[in-house]
Design an enzyme around this catalytic site. Structure first.
Site, PDB file in Angstrom:
ATOM      1  N   THR B 147       0.832  -1.205   0.000  1.00 43.81           N
ATOM      2  CA  THR B 147       0.000   0.000   0.000  1.00 43.81           C
ATOM      3  C   THR B 147       0.867   1.255   0.000  1.00 43.81           C
ATOM      4  OG1 THR B 147      -1.614  -1.200   1.314  1.00 43.81           O
ATOM      5  CG2 THR B 147      -1.835   1.199   1.240  1.00 43.81           C
ATOM      6  N   GLU B 148       0.602   2.146  -0.947  1.00 44.34           N
ATOM      7  CA  GLU B 148       1.309   3.430  -1.036  1.00 44.34           C
ATOM      8  C   GLU B 148       2.820   3.241  -1.114  1.00 44.34           C
ATOM      9  OE1 GLU B 148      -0.577   6.014  -1.368  1.00 44.34           O
ATOM     10  OE2 GLU B 148      -2.495   5.349  -0.573  1.00 44.34           O
ATOM     11  N   LEU B 149       3.241   2.082  -1.609  1.00 39.75           N
ATOM     12  CA  LEU B 149       4.667   1.735  -1.744  1.00 39.75           C
ATOM     13  C   LEU B 149       5.407   1.773  -0.407  1.00 39.75           C
ATOM     14  CD1 LEU B 149       5.819   3.355  -5.125  1.00 39.75           C
ATOM     15  CD2 LEU B 149       4.777   1.131  -4.705  1.00 39.75           C
ATOM     16  N   TRP B 301       5.365   6.528  -1.068  1.00 33.87           N
ATOM     17  CA  TRP B 301       5.442   7.422  -2.234  1.00 33.87           C
ATOM     18  C   TRP B 301       4.687   8.721  -1.999  1.00 33.87           C
ATOM     19  CZ3 TRP B 301       2.455   4.897  -7.011  1.00 33.87           C
ATOM     20  CH2 TRP B 301       1.095   4.836  -6.723  1.00 33.87           C
TER      21      TRP B 301
END
Lengths: 425, 416
Positions: B147-149, B301
């Site tokens: 999730t979200e890098l 990110w």
């Protein structure tokens, strides 16, 4: 009688109190004319005659503008309240405003002014105009009344204008002071000045509690002999107890009101955290909104109690009744509260109340639990006791219910009638 | 095949937005979701983005006969909503899967931050997601994107232990220092886990700046962009362009020319010949790792900081996050499917994002994605839902206790 609002369209408790007062006075055989800036026509006029200031022209008082302004020269057409203006911008605004108002007044002389009757940005202007119109009305109806009665600072100028123009005695009614709106070091000096002027010009000053009476005497320097306490009452007629289905099993401890500094919301949060350390079998609700709300949300989150401490936002009408009906303990930890009608509502709904000693209501409620607002240990103790010992809650419920039902406007206004009689020659 | 690579991956996610849930609803109504908003938004985005973009991608894959490749990561929450509100989107992804040139990545089913809270919950969600991808598209994911890098050394190890040898994350400046994101790296604590790092400059040129007329590089053309790619990879090997799929047609409107740009891009890249397209799993096979990355605190990110403060930066977010994960143990004991499902949706990272109070440099992005007027409203609403959920959980737990006691008593009675 000069008021600012009257049910059904009200923003605070002032309108409700005014309705109770005119009804009580009617019961005691006193007739009233109730002037308000903006009436909507759906007010209950069974006990009083409502005069809508927005319908009245400012032209029958004097021959010329100069003469009129001379008579009511104390009225300084103040600037509007402009929050967060820097000093330079503020002085620019003041200058602009002054020019505009002189112009406006010359134009509006002989015309009607449409009041908003709200508490908006041009409140100061409305207060000044209300005084002009108030004076006009007093002159028009000179033969119909014996005493002028003005409620809270918004109407003091109107009261003074009426007194100056008619020579009749003035009673001003202090429901709250500047010291209940800001802290001691941070009050609105313009409002303070109007309040002080009103109190000085009045023949009698009525306060809603001894707490407020002391403030009037000590902070405004008013002669104690002309300051009289008439405690507020509450009108429960036509009120039915609401049946509400409960969603949560745990008992609910409620704070209901504006979430502002004066109401002491953070003491409630701290007390809640203390109670939650001892028992998880409880929920806390902070109902209402205000400038401290976000800070309170963060405060509760920081203490890690947000799953037991709920916020509802602003509640209106039936939701307020619903909230009381859902509550098991009511709390009002106000730092400064001239009276505070909400614990009476709670006790009437059968909810035991914990109130601060710094509230006017504490002077009349024997069966409420009284604590110092800052004493979070005591608040937590009382909450815990009321939740844990049913006998205590039952007793306080039963006695409290009878107690608040006995606090009627009929009694309070009988006292008010005596005040009137003392000033009418 | 050209020696240098471009790896394109698109993130597909839609949160399960909560309805206005008031204190008065607690204990009375346990439906938490704003079905109307979820349906309306999903159908709008499907029309504007998912369907036309999938169609375009399919045409391009076919047109370049397998030389154009892409990867998707689709959250379980989004897949659930497609199945409910827009099944035609699932069909169009199936058509892409059938080409064999499209890789589907693994992630947490609920687009959650479970990797920061609970190992067991994280594992559960990764497996649940992989099963869903297999069921819908007939492929087993071999590369992982969190999730979200979100990435850290610890998360890298967990991911490797779940069987993945490729993981995607952000080329965060504070981690990279002087190093270039345009290479394959390995995890410091797990040398067999290869890391692909997002080139945020080139990714954001498309995702954020494309339609900004105030940008000195506007308008962006495929040829111009290919030159930038070449410049960036002059001494390097691979450029990872990772972005939200909703960039195409939703964040950047069709009128901005974003579809035309994407239509032209593969041709421009392939004609130039410097790069070939690879999927993440191919990338880590094709390129050798040139070094390892030590990431002690989680990166992501998001925002300028590239850390997790967008979700867990303030006390409201931390309180909500702690309260929801504190229930994990009790949930496993009760093991109720309805509760598991709600628990999953309540973990979606978006709920915490709405409570973010960073309204300065990244405020515009936050506001765009936020259905609440203030973070406080988001928090109150979420905590009310959590309270109701907690009540249901406690009731089930209590019922379970009663059942066990009764069974014990019965056994005793039988023995006698």
């Amino acid at each position: 009688m000069f008021g600012w609002e009257f049910p059904p369209h009200i923003a605070g408790g002032l309108g409700t109190a005014c309705e109770g007062i005119v009804k009580g006075l009617a019961y005691n055989g006193v007739e009233t004319l109730f002037v308000m800036p903006s009436a909507s026509g759906d007010e209950d006029q069974s006990a009083t005659t409502i005069i809508n200031a927005s319908d009245v022209e400012v032209d029958t008082v004097s021959e010329t503008v100069e003469e009129y302004l001379d008579k009511v020269k104390f009225i300084h057409i103040g600037t509007n309240m402009v929050p967060y203006a820097d000093p330079e911008e503020f002085s620019r605004l003041v200058e602009e405003d002054r020019k505009r108002q002189v112009k406006d007044f010359s134009i509006s002389y002989g015309q009607k002014y449409k009041f908003s009757g709200k508490y908006g940005a041009n409140l100061m202007e409305e207060v000044a105009r209300y005084a002009m119109v108030g004076g006009t009305i007093a002159m028009q109806r000179k033969d119909e009344f014996d005493v002028i009665h003005a409620h809270d600072w918004l109407t003091y100028y109107a009261g003074i204008a009426a007194k100056e123009l008619t020579g009749k005695p003035l009673v001003i009614h202090v429901h709250a002071t500047s010291f209940d709106r800001g802290s001691v070091d941070n009050i609105d000096t313009r409002v303070f000045a109007i309040e002080k002027k009103g109190m000085e010009m009045a023949d009698r000053v009525v306060t809603v509690s001894d707490l407020t009476r002391n403030i009037v005497i000590n902070r405004y320097g008013i002669d104690a002999s002309k300051v009289v306490t008439v405690h507020n009452a509450v009108d429960f007629s036509g009120r039915e107890n609401l049946e509400v289905k409960r969603g949560v099993k745990e008992p609910v401890v409620t704070f209901l009101g504006r979430i502002t500094y004066q109401k002491g919301p953070e003491y409630f949060i701290e007390a809640a955290a203390k109670v939650l350390k001892r028992t998880k079998n409880v929920r806390f609700v902070m109902a209402g909104s205000g400038d401290m709300m976000n800070r309170c949300i963060r405060h509760a989150a920081r203490l890690g109690i947000s799953d037991r401490f709920h916020f509802t936002g602003f509640l209106r009408g039936v939701d307020v009744q619903k909230m009381f009906a859902l509550s098991d303990v009511y709390i009002m930890p106000s730092i400064s509260e001239p009276f505070g009608i909400s614990p009476l509502e709670a006790m009437r709904t059968g909810v035991p109340s914990i109130i601060s000693k710094q509230s006017g209501a504490a002077e009349v409620l024997k069966y409420a639990f009284k604590v110092d607002f800052w004493d979070v240990d005591a608040i937590a103790d009382d909450i815990y006791a009321l939740l844990s010992y049913p006998a205590l809650a039952d007793f306080s419920n039963r006695m409290g219910f009878d107690e608040v039902n006995a606090l009627k406007w009929n009694g309070a206004t009988a006292k008010l009638k005596k005040v009137y009689e003392s000033v009418v020659k | 095949m050209a020696t240098k690579s471009i790896c394109l991956y698109f993130q597909v996610h839609q949160p399960t937005r909560l309805r206005l849930y008031r204190f008065f609803d607690i204990g009375k109504d346990s439906h938490y979701y704003d079905d109307f908003a979820n349906r309306t938004i999903l159908r709008r985005v499907a029309q504007k983005c998912y369907l036309p973009m999938n169609q375009l991608m399919l045409e391009l894959v076919n047109q370049y006969k397998g030389k154009f490749k892409i990867a998707y990561s689709i959250s379980g929450s989004a897949l659930d909503q497609f199945q409910r509100f827009a099944p035609e989107v699932i069909e169009s992804f199936r058509a892409l899967a059938a080409t064999g040139k499209v890789e589907f990545l693994a992630e947490t089913y609920y687009h959650s931050l479970a990797s920061l809270a609970s190992g067991s919950e994280f594992e559960h969600q990764v497996k649940k997601h992989a099963a869903k991808i297999e069921e819908l598209f007939g492929v087993t994911p071999t590369a992982f994107r969190n999730t979200e890098l979100v990435y850290s050394n610890g998360i890298g190890e967990e991911v490797y232990n779940l069987g993945y040898k490729t993981m995607l994350t952000e080329g965060a400046r504070h981690i990279m220092g002087w190093r270039s994101p345009n290479f394959v790296y390995t995890a410091e604590t797990q040398p067999r886990l290869k890391l692909l790092l997002r080139n945020y400059n080139l990714s954001d040129d498309i995702a954020f700046r494309f339609s900004n007329k105030g940008w000195e590089m506007w308008p962006l053309t495929a040829d111009k962009y290919v030159n930038w790619l070449k410049e960036s990879a002059k001494d390097d090997e691979i450029i990872n362009l990772f972005m939200d799929y909703e960039t195409f047609g939703e964040h950047q409107s069709a009128e901005s020319g974003i579809f035309d740009f994407m239509k032209a891009l593969p041709g421009a890249v392939l004609a130039d010949g410097t790069f070939s397209f690879v999927t993440p799993t191919e990338a880590t096979k094709k390129h050798k790792a040139i070094g390892d990355l030590d990431v002690e605190d989680p990166i992501s990110w998001a925002d300028e900081e590239r850390d997790v403060t967008a979700w867990l930066g303030n006390e409201l977010q931390q309180e909500a996050f702690n309260k929801v994960y504190a229930m994990t143990e009790k949930l496993s004991i009760v093991n109720d499917p309805d509760l598991w499902e709600d628990f999953g949706h309540l973990q979606e990272s978006d709920h915490f994002y709405y409570m973010c109070t960073k309204f300065f440099s990244d405020g515009e992005v936050h506001k765009y994605f936020n259905p609440y007027d203030t973070p406080y409203e988001a928090f109150i609403n979420y905590m009310n839902v959590i309270s109701d959920f907690q009540i249901r959980l406690d009731e089930k737990r209590a019922a379970l206790d009663v059942k066990e006691t009764v069974q014990k008593e019965l056994k005793k009675a039988k023995k006698k």
